[in-house]
Design a protein around this motif. Structure first.
Motif, PDB file in Angstrom:
ATOM      1  N   THR A  81      31.556 -65.796 -12.071  1.00 21.60           N
ATOM      2  CA  THR A  81      31.750 -67.151 -11.963  1.00 21.60           C
ATOM      3  C   THR A  81      33.242 -67.406 -12.046  1.00 21.60           C
ATOM      4  O   THR A  81      33.991 -66.639 -12.607  1.00 21.60           O
ATOM      5  CB  THR A  81      31.155 -68.105 -12.736  1.00 21.60           C
ATOM      6  N   ALA A  82      33.656 -68.637 -11.512  1.00 23.65           N
ATOM      7  CA  ALA A  82      35.195 -68.901 -11.338  1.00 23.65           C
ATOM      8  C   ALA A  82      35.596 -69.429 -12.923  1.00 23.65           C
ATOM      9  O   ALA A  82      34.540 -69.342 -13.736  1.00 23.65           O
ATOM     10  CB  ALA A  82      35.255 -70.023 -10.508  1.00 23.65           C
ATOM     11  N   ASP A  83      36.857 -69.508 -12.842  1.00 25.22           N
ATOM     12  CA  ASP A  83      37.330 -69.930 -14.141  1.00 25.22           C
ATOM     13  C   ASP A  83      36.984 -71.347 -14.565  1.00 25.22           C
ATOM     14  O   ASP A  83      36.632 -72.133 -13.705  1.00 25.22           O
ATOM     15  CB  ASP A  83      38.715 -69.807 -14.436  1.00 25.22           C
ATOM     16  N   ALA A 122      32.659 -66.788  -8.366  1.00 23.48           N
ATOM     17  CA  ALA A 122      33.840 -66.238  -8.190  1.00 23.48           C
ATOM     18  C   ALA A 122      33.744 -65.587  -6.627  1.00 23.48           C
ATOM     19  O   ALA A 122      32.728 -64.978  -6.503  1.00 23.48           O
ATOM     20  CB  ALA A 122      34.140 -65.345  -9.088  1.00 23.48           C
TER      21      ALA A 122
END
Length: 169
Positions: free
Chosen positions: A23-25, A97
């Motif tokens: 996953t993204a930040d 992500a």
């Protein structure tokens, strides 16, 4: 990482852990929730007036979502209804992500227990539709195209699907 808010304008809470693998930040999740919260704030303004005039609702939505909101507001105007009270929610952003274009899903649990439909000709409250729970699930999809701001590309209130919290969405 889970980011939540409980008001019309989603304000992310501080992160307490690293985001799950794939996953993204947390900063990206916060951006998604900010745009979703801004859309919500404008949506509430529009529903209180049964009109999108004077709001920035269109700024945060893709054409299909905007058209659906316009149709709902036109129906309210025709029926001479507006919304009053407090509408609360608990959004959670999921940002995979590497998605191209960058995309996100927001799962939300809306608490409409203090959100009332009013007849503008009489001032009387109109009861909610049968089968609509006080807390119901909403899902939204957001995309960031060409590096521009996040935009709500899908918005689906599941008004007959109750939720107790985010884990139920």
């Amino acid at each position: 990482m889970t980011t939540r808010a409980t008001s019309a304008a989603a304000v992310p809470r501080a992160a307490h852990s690293l985001p799950p693998s794939g996953t993204a930040d947390g900063a990206t999740e916060a951006e998604v929730l900010e745009v979703y919260g801004l859309m919500w704030a404008e949506q509430i303004k529009a529903y209180r007036a049964a009109s999108a005039g004077g709001t920035d609702l269109k700024r945060y939505t893709a054409p299909d979502v905007w058209t659906a909101f316009e149709a709902d507001l036109a129906r309210m105007d025709k029926e001479r209804t507006v919304m009053r009270g407090d509408l609360r929610h608990e959004p959670e952003a999921i940002v995979p992500a590497g998605a191209q274009p960058p995309a996100a899903t927001v799962k939300d649990c809306v608490d409409a227990s203090n959100w009332q439909t009013l007849d503008t000709t009489t001032g009387w409250r109109i009861p909610p539709p049968p089968g609509q729970p006080a807390r119901y699930a909403v899902t939204a999809k957001l995309e960031r195209v060409n590096g521009e701001r996040w935009t709500v590309t899908e918005y689906t209130p599941h008004r007959t699907r109750p939720c107790q919290g985010l884990s139920d969405n």
